[in-house]
Scaffold this motif. Structure first.
Motif, PDB file in Angstrom:
ATOM      1  N   ARG A  32     -11.127   2.700   3.169  1.00 17.60           N
ATOM      2  CA  ARG A  32     -10.562   1.550   3.820  1.00 17.60           C
ATOM      3  C   ARG A  32     -10.695   0.216   2.975  1.00 17.60           C
ATOM      4  O   ARG A  32     -11.845  -0.047   2.211  1.00 17.60           O
ATOM      5  CB  ARG A  32     -11.490   1.122   5.020  1.00 17.60           C
ATOM      6  N   GLY A  33      -9.697  -0.583   2.841  1.00 17.26           N
ATOM      7  CA  GLY A  33      -9.722  -1.839   2.164  1.00 17.26           C
ATOM      8  C   GLY A  33      -9.211  -1.677   0.673  1.00 17.26           C
ATOM      9  O   GLY A  33      -9.260  -2.835   0.063  1.00 17.26           O
ATOM     10  N   GLU A  34      -9.147  -0.502   0.366  1.00 15.90           N
ATOM     11  CA  GLU A  34      -8.557  -0.254  -1.234  1.00 15.90           C
ATOM     12  C   GLU A  34      -7.048  -0.562  -1.500  1.00 15.90           C
ATOM     13  O   GLU A  34      -6.413  -0.703  -0.572  1.00 15.90           O
ATOM     14  CB  GLU A  34      -8.746   1.172  -1.524  1.00 15.90           C
ATOM     15  N   TYR A  35      -6.931  -0.994  -2.617  1.00 21.48           N
ATOM     16  CA  TYR A  35      -5.387  -1.214  -3.119  1.00 21.48           C
ATOM     17  C   TYR A  35      -5.161  -0.305  -4.065  1.00 21.48           C
ATOM     18  O   TYR A  35      -5.762  -0.593  -5.233  1.00 21.48           O
ATOM     19  CB  TYR A  35      -5.340  -2.514  -3.553  1.00 21.48           C
ATOM     20  N   VAL A  36      -4.329   0.545  -3.967  1.00 20.79           N
ATOM     21  CA  VAL A  36      -4.020   1.928  -4.818  1.00 20.79           C
ATOM     22  C   VAL A  36      -2.783   1.602  -5.149  1.00 20.79           C
ATOM     23  O   VAL A  36      -1.552   1.755  -4.326  1.00 20.79           O
ATOM     24  CB  VAL A  36      -4.473   3.304  -4.394  1.00 20.79           C
ATOM     25  N   PRO A 162      -1.632  -1.683  11.537  1.00 23.30           N
ATOM     26  CA  PRO A 162      -1.710  -0.281  10.905  1.00 23.30           C
ATOM     27  C   PRO A 162      -2.826  -0.267  10.036  1.00 23.30           C
ATOM     28  O   PRO A 162      -3.654  -1.353   9.685  1.00 23.30           O
ATOM     29  CB  PRO A 162      -0.517  -0.195  10.037  1.00 23.30           C
ATOM     30  N   ALA A 163      -3.629   0.904  10.117  1.00 18.79           N
ATOM     31  CA  ALA A 163      -4.709   1.347   9.161  1.00 18.79           C
ATOM     32  C   ALA A 163      -4.176   1.185   7.702  1.00 18.79           C
ATOM     33  O   ALA A 163      -5.225   0.588   7.043  1.00 18.79           O
ATOM     34  CB  ALA A 163      -5.288   2.513   9.601  1.00 18.79           C
ATOM     35  N   ILE A 164      -3.031   1.341   7.191  1.00 17.99           N
ATOM     36  CA  ILE A 164      -2.811   1.384   6.041  1.00 17.99           C
ATOM     37  C   ILE A 164      -1.017   0.867   5.957  1.00 17.99           C
ATOM     38  O   ILE A 164      -0.475   1.160   6.754  1.00 17.99           O
ATOM     39  CB  ILE A 164      -2.780   2.455   5.416  1.00 17.99           C
ATOM     40  N   LEU A 165      -0.943   0.140   4.780  1.00 20.89           N
ATOM     41  CA  LEU A 165       0.388  -0.209   4.485  1.00 20.89           C
ATOM     42  C   LEU A 165       1.009   0.638   3.326  1.00 20.89           C
ATOM     43  O   LEU A 165       0.456   0.770   2.098  1.00 20.89           O
ATOM     44  CB  LEU A 165       0.461  -1.712   4.010  1.00 20.89           C
ATOM     45  N   PHE A 186       0.673  -9.398  -1.383  1.00 20.61           N
ATOM     46  CA  PHE A 186       0.093  -8.217  -1.116  1.00 20.61           C
ATOM     47  C   PHE A 186      -1.477  -8.395  -1.683  1.00 20.61           C
ATOM     48  O   PHE A 186      -2.347  -7.779  -0.967  1.00 20.61           O
ATOM     49  CB  PHE A 186       0.797  -7.064  -2.139  1.00 20.61           C
ATOM     50  N   ASP A 187      -1.641  -9.292  -2.671  1.00 25.09           N
ATOM     51  CA  ASP A 187      -3.079  -9.633  -3.170  1.00 25.09           C
ATOM     52  C   ASP A 187      -3.777 -10.433  -1.864  1.00 25.09           C
ATOM     53  O   ASP A 187      -5.096 -10.025  -1.645  1.00 25.09           O
ATOM     54  CB  ASP A 187      -3.121 -10.694  -4.247  1.00 25.09           C
ATOM     55  N   HIS A 201       7.101   2.606 -10.209  1.00 18.65           N
ATOM     56  CA  HIS A 201       7.193   3.031 -11.726  1.00 18.65           C
ATOM     57  C   HIS A 201       7.112   1.920 -12.654  1.00 18.65           C
ATOM     58  O   HIS A 201       7.207   1.738 -13.816  1.00 18.65           O
ATOM     59  CB  HIS A 201       8.598   3.743 -11.950  1.00 18.65           C
ATOM     60  N   ASP A 202       6.602   0.637 -11.821  1.00 18.65           N
ATOM     61  CA  ASP A 202       6.835  -0.574 -12.501  1.00 18.65           C
ATOM     62  C   ASP A 202       5.319  -1.072 -12.895  1.00 18.65           C
ATOM     63  O   ASP A 202       4.670  -1.051 -11.797  1.00 18.65           O
ATOM     64  CB  ASP A 202       7.153  -1.718 -11.655  1.00 18.65           C
ATOM     65  N   GLY A 203       5.279  -1.171 -14.179  1.00 20.97           N
ATOM     66  CA  GLY A 203       3.703  -1.407 -14.507  1.00 20.97           C
ATOM     67  C   GLY A 203       3.098  -2.699 -14.065  1.00 20.97           C
ATOM     68  O   GLY A 203       2.073  -2.592 -13.927  1.00 20.97           O
ATOM     69  N   ALA A 204       4.050  -3.699 -13.976  1.00 20.17           N
ATOM     70  CA  ALA A 204       3.460  -5.071 -13.410  1.00 20.17           C
ATOM     71  C   ALA A 204       3.049  -4.801 -12.136  1.00 20.17           C
ATOM     72  O   ALA A 204       2.157  -5.628 -11.802  1.00 20.17           O
ATOM     73  CB  ALA A 204       4.795  -5.893 -13.680  1.00 20.17           C
ATOM     74  N   VAL A 205       3.695  -4.109 -11.293  1.00 21.22           N
ATOM     75  CA  VAL A 205       3.449  -3.924  -9.904  1.00 21.22           C
ATOM     76  C   VAL A 205       2.110  -3.031  -9.961  1.00 21.22           C
ATOM     77  O   VAL A 205       1.189  -3.555  -9.325  1.00 21.22           O
ATOM     78  CB  VAL A 205       4.426  -3.169  -9.008  1.00 21.22           C
ATOM     79  N   ALA A 206       1.960  -2.071 -10.818  1.00 23.36           N
ATOM     80  CA  ALA A 206       0.649  -1.287 -10.529  1.00 23.36           C
ATOM     81  C   ALA A 206      -0.424  -1.856 -11.279  1.00 23.36           C
ATOM     82  O   ALA A 206      -1.559  -1.798 -10.635  1.00 23.36           O
ATOM     83  CB  ALA A 206       0.971  -0.093 -11.639  1.00 23.36           C
ATOM     84  N   SER A 207      -0.333  -2.912 -11.965  1.00 22.34           N
ATOM     85  CA  SER A 207      -1.382  -3.627 -12.796  1.00 22.34           C
ATOM     86  C   SER A 207      -2.043  -4.426 -11.629  1.00 22.34           C
ATOM     87  O   SER A 207      -3.122  -4.869 -11.910  1.00 22.34           O
ATOM     88  CB  SER A 207      -0.946  -4.448 -13.831  1.00 22.34           C
ATOM     89  N   ARG A 208      -1.300  -5.099 -10.584  1.00 21.76           N
ATOM     90  CA  ARG A 208      -2.128  -5.715  -9.424  1.00 21.76           C
ATOM     91  C   ARG A 208      -2.999  -5.069  -8.747  1.00 21.76           C
ATOM     92  O   ARG A 208      -3.827  -5.543  -7.937  1.00 21.76           O
ATOM     93  CB  ARG A 208      -1.044  -6.228  -8.595  1.00 21.76           C
ATOM     94  N   ALA A 209      -2.978  -3.538  -8.674  1.00 25.20           N
ATOM     95  CA  ALA A 209      -3.666  -2.792  -7.697  1.00 25.20           C
ATOM     96  C   ALA A 209      -5.122  -2.615  -8.087  1.00 25.20           C
ATOM     97  O   ALA A 209      -5.381  -2.831  -9.355  1.00 25.20           O
ATOM     98  CB  ALA A 209      -2.985  -1.305  -7.699  1.00 25.20           C
ATOM     99  N   GLN A 210      -6.146  -2.437  -7.185  1.00 19.30           N
ATOM    100  CA  GLN A 210      -7.417  -2.117  -7.546  1.00 19.30           C
ATOM    101  C   GLN A 210      -7.682  -0.805  -8.377  1.00 19.30           C
ATOM    102  O   GLN A 210      -8.539  -0.833  -9.219  1.00 19.30           O
ATOM    103  CB  GLN A 210      -8.135  -2.159  -6.348  1.00 19.30           C
ATOM    104  N   ARG A 211      -6.967   0.304  -8.013  1.00 20.86           N
ATOM    105  CA  ARG A 211      -7.097   1.722  -8.777  1.00 20.86           C
ATOM    106  C   ARG A 211      -5.627   1.960  -9.140  1.00 20.86           C
ATOM    107  O   ARG A 211      -4.941   1.884  -8.204  1.00 20.86           O
ATOM    108  CB  ARG A 211      -7.696   2.496  -7.661  1.00 20.86           C
TER     109      ARG A 211
END
Length: 222
Positions: A32-36, A162-165, A186-187, A201-211
């Motif tokens: 809960r609360g993760e950004y993956v 919702p519980a998750i996006l 999203f942040d 598939h976008d590295g810039a999008v993925a880099s904003r995630a926690q995991r």
């Protein structure tokens, strides 16, 4: 704490001939609360994973628990109700009805979820304000920018709390500046406690995630 998403050795085989294993022995837990962010090349199994997580498809084997609920034995009516109440979807294509206002598009999510009629408009307006497009509440999608339309789509995903996006290439139809503003949103949502999973598939999008979680040839590598 019970994970919001819990895949335990899940496999999805598309029947043939020949049969195709789209997801193999996948284990994934999202708290809960993760950004993956889930990343992988085209054909790696990202769409299959999204469909399973979003209850749009069923595993061939393995166990999937959504917000602590084992979904394997649920009928379609219960799966639909669980999906509408626990999951918000954001897609690359905004899927807004062009002849409905922003408010009406958001309210549709409440109609499908069976929310009480009396509170729908107020909840829709609050969701639009939350994502920064309250001033466009009465506008039609055809008069909006791509970034505004995606924010309306996010408001629709959030209105049922919702519980998750679950996000599938959410910046795919946006220019780079608009994409950055969306990722900042999203942040903010994550900082407020929302659980977010982004398929990209976008590295810039993925880099904003926690995991970061990688998937290649149907196999997940945490």
């Amino acid at each position: 704490m019970t994970p919001v998403l819990d895949l335990d050795r899940v496999t999805r085989i598309h029947p043939g001939p020949p049969a195709v294993t789209a997801l193999a022995d996948a284990t994934l837990r999202v708290g809960r609360g993760e950004y993956v962010a889930v990343v992988g090349p085209s054909g790696s199994g990202k769409s299959t994973l999204l469909n399973l997580l979003g209850l749009l498809d069923r595993p061939t084997s393995g166990v999937y628990r959504l917000d602590g609920i084992d979904v394997a034995g649920l009928g379609e009516r219960d799966r639909t109700a669980l999906r509408g109440g626990r999951i918000g979807f954001v897609f690359q294509s905004f899927h807004l009805l062009p002849h409905r206002t922003a408010t009406e598009n958001v309210m549709l999510a409440q109609v499908y979820n069976g929310a009480p009629r009396g509170g729908r408009r107020a909840a829709a307006l609050a969701a639009l304000e939350r994502v920064g497009v309250g001033h466009r509440a009465h506008a039609l999608p055809t008069t909006m920018s791509g970034g505004e339309r995606q924010r309306v789509a996010i408001a629709r995903a959030l209105v049922n709390e919702p519980a998750i996006l679950l996000c599938d290439e959410p910046t795919g139809n946006l220019d780079s500046a608009t994409s950055q503003r969306l990722l900042s949103l999203f942040d903010e949502l994550h900082a407020a406690g929302l659980t977010i999973v982004v398929i990209t598939h976008d590295g810039a999008v993925a880099s904003r995630a926690q995991r970061l979680v990688r998937i290649v040839d149907g196999r997940i590598t945490p």
